[in-house]
Design a protein around this motif. Structure first.
Motif, short mmCIF file in Angstrom:
data_model
loop_
_atom_site.label_atom_id
_atom_site.label_comp_id
_atom_site.label_asym_id
_atom_site.label_seq_id
_atom_site.Cartn_x
_atom_site.Cartn_y
_atom_site.Cartn_z
N LYS A 114 0.87 -1.17 0.00
CA LYS A 114 0.00 0.00 0.00
C LYS A 114 0.91 1.22 0.00
O LYS A 114 1.69 1.44 0.92
N TRP A 115 0.81 2.00 -1.06
CA TRP A 115 1.67 3.16 -1.21
C TRP A 115 1.11 4.35 -0.47
O TRP A 115 -0.07 4.68 -0.61
N LEU A 116 1.94 5.03 0.32
CA LEU A 116 1.54 6.30 0.93
C LEU A 116 1.65 7.42 -0.09
O LEU A 116 0.92 8.39 -0.05
N LEU A 117 2.59 7.23 -1.02
CA LEU A 117 2.83 8.19 -2.09
C LEU A 117 2.94 7.41 -3.39
O LEU A 117 3.74 6.47 -3.47
N ASP A 118 2.12 7.76 -4.37
CA ASP A 118 2.13 7.04 -5.65
C ASP A 118 1.98 8.03 -6.78
O ASP A 118 0.91 8.56 -7.02
N PHE A 119 3.10 8.34 -7.44
CA PHE A 119 3.12 9.22 -8.60
C PHE A 119 3.31 8.37 -9.84
O PHE A 119 4.23 7.56 -9.89
N GLN A 120 2.48 8.56 -10.85
CA GLN A 120 2.58 7.80 -12.10
C GLN A 120 2.54 8.77 -13.28
O GLN A 120 1.54 9.43 -13.51
N GLY A 121 3.66 8.87 -14.00
CA GLY A 121 3.73 9.71 -15.18
C GLY A 121 3.49 11.18 -14.89
O GLY A 121 2.94 11.89 -15.73
N VAL A 122 3.95 11.64 -13.75
CA VAL A 122 3.66 13.01 -13.30
C VAL A 122 4.60 14.01 -13.98
O VAL A 122 5.78 13.77 -14.15
N GLN A 123 4.01 15.14 -14.35
CA GLN A 123 4.77 16.29 -14.82
C GLN A 123 4.51 17.43 -13.84
O GLN A 123 3.37 17.69 -13.47
N ILE A 124 5.60 18.09 -13.43
CA ILE A 124 5.50 19.25 -12.54
C ILE A 124 6.24 20.39 -13.20
O ILE A 124 7.39 20.25 -13.60
N ALA A 125 5.55 21.52 -13.33
CA ALA A 125 6.14 22.69 -13.98
C ALA A 125 5.91 23.91 -13.11
O ALA A 125 4.90 24.02 -12.42
N ARG A 126 6.88 24.81 -13.14
CA ARG A 126 6.74 26.12 -12.50
C ARG A 126 6.92 27.15 -13.59
O ARG A 126 7.96 27.19 -14.23
N HIS A 127 5.88 27.94 -13.78
CA HIS A 127 5.87 28.92 -14.87
C HIS A 127 6.07 28.18 -16.19
O HIS A 127 5.35 27.24 -16.46
N GLU A 128 7.06 28.52 -16.97
CA GLU A 128 7.26 27.82 -18.25
C GLU A 128 8.30 26.70 -18.16
O GLU A 128 8.57 26.03 -19.14
N HIS A 129 8.86 26.49 -16.98
CA HIS A 129 9.92 25.49 -16.80
C HIS A 129 9.36 24.15 -16.32
O HIS A 129 8.70 24.09 -15.28
N ILE A 130 9.62 23.09 -17.06
CA ILE A 130 9.22 21.75 -16.64
C ILE A 130 10.34 21.21 -15.75
O ILE A 130 11.49 21.09 -16.18
N LEU A 131 10.01 20.92 -14.49
CA LEU A 131 11.00 20.43 -13.53
C LEU A 131 11.06 18.92 -13.48
O LEU A 131 12.13 18.34 -13.30
N PHE A 132 9.91 18.28 -13.61
CA PHE A 132 9.83 16.82 -13.62
C PHE A 132 8.90 16.41 -14.75
O PHE A 132 7.85 17.01 -14.95
N GLU A 133 9.30 15.39 -15.48
CA GLU A 133 8.46 14.87 -16.54
C GLU A 133 8.53 13.35 -16.50
O GLU A 133 9.60 12.78 -16.31
N HIS A 134 7.37 12.70 -16.64
CA HIS A 134 7.28 11.23 -16.59
C HIS A 134 7.81 10.69 -15.26
O HIS A 134 8.49 9.66 -15.22
#
Length: 109
Positions: free
Chosen positions: A5-25
């Motif tokens: 049982k995952w407490l945290l489960d990210f799948q294919g997440v993209q995180i961006a701040r303004h125009e900058h993509i910080l995390f992809e997939h």
């Protein structure tokens, strides 16, 4: 064997701040009892990832579940409930100098 049982489960997440993509997939799973260390240079996205976990910074793509809360569908009235279940102290956290450590923590909790 029982499924984790995952407490945290990210799948294919993209995180961006303004125009900058910080995390992809980003795929990330953390189970109860596991320790995770975030390291990297200034500006790499460590604090932004933590702010995404606490639903302060929205994800732009993918699916994310934190302690049973679906971050893509979380309602603003549910945010305090999620954040009370998390223990995140950011590097710029400032204690109130006229309070004891216990009193400072009591304010936050």
């Amino acid at each position: 064997m029982a499924e984790k049982k995952w407490l945290l489960d990210f799948q294919g997440v993209q995180i961006a701040r303004h125009e900058h993509i910080l995390f992809e997939h980003l795929d990330l799973q953390v189970a109860a009892g596991e320790f995770v260390y975030l390291t990297g240079p200034v500006g790499a996205g460590k604090s932004t990832l933590l702010k995404t976990i606490s639903a302060e910074v929205p994800l732009t793509k993918g699916k994310a579940n934190v302690m049973g809360f679906d971050l893509s569908r979380i309602k603003s009235k549910e945010l305090p409930k999620l954040r009370r279940r998390l223990g995140i102290v950011f590097q710029n956290f400032q204690l109130l100098p006229d309070q004891t450590v216990h009193d400072n923590l009591d304010i936050v909790l």
